[in-house]
Motif scaffolding. Structure first.
Motif, PDB file in Angstrom:
ATOM      1  N   THR A   2      36.200 -92.733  46.016  1.00  0.00           N
ATOM      2  CA  THR A   2      36.247 -91.334  46.417  1.00  0.00           C
ATOM      3  C   THR A   2      37.636 -90.880  46.841  1.00  0.00           C
ATOM      4  N   MET A  30      25.912 -92.099  51.347  1.00  0.00           N
ATOM      5  CA  MET A  30      27.317 -92.282  51.693  1.00  0.00           C
ATOM      6  C   MET A  30      27.394 -92.375  53.213  1.00  0.00           C
ATOM      7  N   GLU A  32      28.956 -92.205  56.961  1.00  0.00           N
ATOM      8  CA  GLU A  32      29.778 -91.185  57.606  1.00  0.00           C
ATOM      9  C   GLU A  32      31.247 -91.590  57.602  1.00  0.00           C
ATOM     10  N   TYR A  35      32.725 -90.852  54.233  1.00  0.00           N
ATOM     11  CA  TYR A  35      32.929 -89.398  54.118  1.00  0.00           C
ATOM     12  C   TYR A  35      34.178 -88.976  54.888  1.00  0.00           C
ATOM     13  N   LYS A  36      34.304 -89.433  56.123  1.00  0.00           N
ATOM     14  CA  LYS A  36      35.449 -89.036  56.952  1.00  0.00           C
ATOM     15  C   LYS A  36      36.769 -89.545  56.371  1.00  0.00           C
ATOM     16  N   THR A  38      37.342 -90.256  53.200  1.00  0.00           N
ATOM     17  CA  THR A  38      37.573 -89.496  51.975  1.00  0.00           C
ATOM     18  C   THR A  38      38.160 -88.133  52.309  1.00  0.00           C
ATOM     19  N   LYS A  39      37.608 -87.480  53.324  1.00  0.00           N
ATOM     20  CA  LYS A  39      38.107 -86.175  53.738  1.00  0.00           C
ATOM     21  C   LYS A  39      39.533 -86.275  54.271  1.00  0.00           C
ATOM     22  N   GLU A  87      33.934 -79.713  51.754  1.00  0.00           N
ATOM     23  CA  GLU A  87      32.756 -79.822  52.608  1.00  0.00           C
ATOM     24  C   GLU A  87      31.501 -79.277  51.921  1.00  0.00           C
ATOM     25  N   TYR A  90      30.270 -81.883  49.301  1.00  0.00           N
ATOM     26  CA  TYR A  90      29.595 -83.040  49.889  1.00  0.00           C
ATOM     27  C   TYR A  90      28.301 -82.663  50.594  1.00  0.00           C
TER      28      TYR A  90
END
Length: 93
Positions: A2, A30, A32, A35-36, A38-39, A87, A90
């Motif tokens: 990602t 996924m 957290e 995700y964080k 990747t962001k 955001e 996702y």
């Protein structure tokens, strides 16, 4: 997977996402932390790439008699817009 392709546009990632959406027996999870991270990488890459034209504009300013208008001064707004798109993408996964 990602960090370099956060919107699943490349062939493998796109097919993986398509398969996850089409198959009712397959659930995409996924964590957290993924995700964080990747962001965080997404935001870092955006800012780095938006800074490049600003640096070029500043260098070119020396060769222009007046102010050089390029329309790249809205970097912060663009970062916020792109983060909003991220955001939203996702949240729909």
């Amino acid at each position: 997977m990602t960090f370099s392709d956060p919107f699943f546009k490349r062939n493998y990632n796109r097919n993986f996402l398509k398969l996850a959406r089409e198959c009712k027996d397959l659930t995409f999870y996924m964590s957290e932390i993924v995700y964080k991270e990747t962001k965080r990488h997404f935001e870092k890459n955006i800012k780095e790439n938006l800074e490049k034209p600003i640096k070029v504009q500043n260098k070119l300013q020396n060769y222009n008699r007046g102010d050089l208008e390029t329309g790249i001064d809205k970097g912060i707004e663009k970062v916020n817009d792109l983060l909003g798109d991220f955001e939203k993408f996702y949240s729909l996964l």
